[in-house]
Scaffold this active site. Structure first.
Site, PDB file in Angstrom:
ATOM      1  N   ASP A   5      11.833 -47.707  29.225  1.00  0.00           N
ATOM      2  CA  ASP A   5      12.255 -47.580  27.829  1.00  0.00           C
ATOM      3  C   ASP A   5      11.360 -46.637  27.039  1.00  0.00           C
ATOM      4  OD1 ASP A   5      10.098 -49.428  27.780  1.00  0.00           O
ATOM      5  OD2 ASP A   5      10.800 -50.258  25.882  1.00  0.00           O
ATOM      6  N   ASP A  47       7.529 -45.452  31.254  1.00  0.00           N
ATOM      7  CA  ASP A  47       8.282 -46.569  31.819  1.00  0.00           C
ATOM      8  C   ASP A  47       9.748 -46.445  31.386  1.00  0.00           C
ATOM      9  OD1 ASP A  47       7.959 -47.187  29.145  1.00  0.00           O
ATOM     10  OD2 ASP A  47       7.418 -49.280  29.470  1.00  0.00           O
ATOM     11  N   SER A  89      11.401 -53.318  29.452  1.00  0.00           N
ATOM     12  CA  SER A  89      10.238 -52.451  29.588  1.00  0.00           C
ATOM     13  C   SER A  89      10.030 -52.047  31.044  1.00  0.00           C
ATOM     14  CB  SER A  89       9.011 -53.140  28.984  1.00  0.00           C
ATOM     15  OG  SER A  89       7.925 -52.254  28.924  1.00  0.00           O
ATOM     16  N   ASP A 112       8.162 -46.576  26.131  1.00  0.00           N
ATOM     17  CA  ASP A 112       7.107 -46.911  25.171  1.00  0.00           C
ATOM     18  C   ASP A 112       5.717 -46.766  25.797  1.00  0.00           C
ATOM     19  OD1 ASP A 112       7.283 -49.207  26.742  1.00  0.00           O
ATOM     20  OD2 ASP A 112       7.512 -50.598  25.067  1.00  0.00           O
TER      21      ASP A 112
END
Length: 575
Positions: A303, A301, A149, A305
């Site tokens: 990734d 961010d 993340s 999400d």
């Protein structure tokens, strides 16, 4: 320094031929030059937390590497065979831009395939929400995404998704962990069956893009979309693979990408932390917005999400919204759209978390829907969708800059959320308003809520013990008064017990156990203490509120609420 025998026993296992020469040499080097690092690398096994398993990359049981992830995947393979006997098992795997994510993803694919499981592996990095979508789209039994993340570059991680596209939750996670813990590293089958590994890309991308546009766009006019000037940054991450295409398909033509942050890079060279929660992460995007006079800044961010949003305030200055503000703006917009379309029947719900703004409860009540509140993490919101199939999920979020629109993706989704927030901004601009003005009007209509977060990092064994002691102190020496306000209720999610001091009554908490403690004060303030499930941090969440009659009351109310938060923090010795 002295290293405990239990740690040395683990180290010696990793010096056997089961582990490659490179791993063994790295351990020998640590034994002589970095005994402290050796201890930290082996003193425990990496654990599943709020967002899966996350840790520093390196050798050892407390690190992300081919062996710890291989063992996870072997255990998961065994569990799948137990859950679905005789079925042809299928897994989807995605990975983000982080260093080693692609090679670690291939290790995971190898172990699944070695166990006779069909693997759909993305041919290049993709956003986490696309993996959640792909699990259902491809009728897979399980999905894995390799990501840490928003953590610093030295981290990576492993998130597990189930058939519904949501992350695994109790009791499943405990069952999987039990199987993993009973395995030896010699039990892991790394011998890939390449015939069972299929690479996926464009077809799934198009399906995900179409689904996102269908779920997160709401009859905004063509001219309104074309007139919205957007600055977008992927912060060197995976969202560059999805968001430009989604915005273009939806009809947004004035999208300005921060060039210095456009190319994926696991070292995140232009930011201290690739986390849109941190104002510094969106600094370059804000500068570009001022330069070109943009209406809105959006960023994700690594990734994709989480999303960060900045908009212009009443003075025309570009300001960052916090996660609670973006969540209530998006939720209110969705509720209003559903109401306009005649889709609110009383069988709908929105989702939130125990550490997020209580304003979500007020929104739900105003529109006659339920607000289901769970623990931190979108896996709990996804579980609500699965557990209540007769109710329709509208949308939901949490304070840590995450939101989910509808149920096509069962995790926080920066792709769909960015399209939704652009829809809100475009429609507001068309009618002579702004997204920020819409938020201010909500404070008049539903109550003025203000939230604040303090995050304290404590690394290593000593840090973990300090965090543990902080929670013990809060439990064993409970506060009866904070900032001159009586504590009227305490909820302890670890013991599943709460106490209502006004009526001198104890009550049971039905939400699953978690190391969280919440204090409620007589003036409606809420204070929450929660050690992070994936990082060496303890977080303190503050929510204060008051009612206002008019927009003109906001400056004075804001001063009052800011002072209240400052005084609470001071009294708790957290400043």
């Amino acid at each position: 320094m002295h290293i405990e025998k239990a740690i040395l026993d683990k180290v010696n296992i990793w010096l056997t031929p089961t582990f490659d020469n490179q791993t063994q040499e790295a351990i020998k080097e640590m034994m002589t030059s970095s005994p402290k690092e050796l201890e930290d690398s082996f003193y425990k096994n990496l654990e599943f937390g709020t967002g899966g398993m996350r840790g520093i990359m390196g050798v050892g049981t407390n690190r992300i590497n081919k062996y710890t992830l291989g063992k996870n995947t072997q255990g998961l393979s065994d569990y799948l065979k137990k859950c679905f006997p005789g079925e042809e098992l299928k897994a989807a795997i995605a990975y983000d831009c982080r260093n080693n994510s692609n090679t670690l993803a291939k290790v995971v694919a190898d172990v699944f395939s070695a166990n006779g499981i069909k693997v759909y592996l993305f041919s290049d990095m993709r956003p986490t929400p696309e993996l959640s979508f792909a699990v259902k789209h491809l009728n897979c039994h399980v999905g894995i995404v390799l990501t840490a993340s928003h953590n610093p570059p030295e981290y990576n991680g492993y998130k597990v998704y189930w058939q519904d596209g949501g992350q695994i939750v109790p009791p499943q996670d405990g069952e999987v962990i039990k199987i993993i813990e009973n395995l030896e590293y010699t039990d892991v089958n790394f011998n890939a069956n390449e015939n069972l590994i299929e690479y996926i890309d464009v077809a799934v991308d198009e399906a995900f893009r179409d689904s996102t546009v269908a779920n997160a766009s709401f009859e905004t006019s063509k001219s309104a979309r074309e007139n919205l000037k957007i600055v977008y940054t992927p912060l060197h991450g995976t969202s560059i693979k999805a968001i430009p295409g989604v915005l273009a398909k939806a009809g947004y033509t004035d999208v300005n990408i921060v060039k210095e942050q456009e190319v994926p890079n696991g070292n995140f060279p232009t930011v201290k932390s690739p986390n849109p929660e941190e104002p510094e992460a969106l600094e370059m995007a804000m500068q570009l917005a001022e330069k070109i006079n943009a209406d809105i800044v959006v960023g994700t961010d690594p990734d994709s999400d989480r999303l960060g949003v900045a908009v212009r305030n009443t003075k025309g200055e570009m300001i960052l919204l916090n996660g609670n503000q973006t969540m209530v703006v998006m939720t209110a917009f969705l509720l209003e759209q559903w109401k306009k379309q005649g889709k609110l029947t009383g069988q709908e719900f929105i989702g939130s978390t125990i550490v997020s703004t209580p304003m979500m409860l007020d929104l739900a009540e105003a529109y006659g829907v339920e607000c289901k509140v769970g623990l931190t993490g979108f896996k709990w919101i996804a579980k609500f969708i699965k557990d209540f199939p007769n109710q329709k999920f509208i949308g939901g979020g949490e304070e840590s800059f995450g939101f989910m629109v509808g149920d096509a993706v069962r995790d926080k989704d920066g792709v769909g959320a960015i399209l939704l927030v652009c829809e809100i901004a475009a429609q507001a601009k068309e009618k002579g308003s702004t997204l920020y003005q819409e938020l201010l009007q909500m404070y008049v209509d539903f109550g003025f809520y203000k939230e604040h977060l303090i995050s304290i990092t404590k690394k290593g064994i000593e840090g973990a013990n300090e965090i543990k002691q902080m929670m013990i102190d809060l439990r064993e020496n409970p506060l009866s008064q904070i900032n001159g306000q009586r504590v009227v209720c305490v909820e302890d999610y670890q013991s599943s017990k709460g106490k209502d001091f006004m009526n001198n009554e104890e009550f049971e908490i039905t939400i699953p156990k978690s190391n969280v403690l919440i204090y409620y004060l007589e003036d409606g303030s809420k204070i929450c203490a929660r050690p992070s499930g994936t990082e060496p941090k303890i977080k303190f969440y503050f929510s204060v509120n008051c009612t206002i009659e008019n927009l003109s009351d906001i400056p004075e109310a804001e001063q009052l609420l800011d002072a209240k938060i400052t005084n609470i923090i001071k009294e708790l010795n957290l400043n």
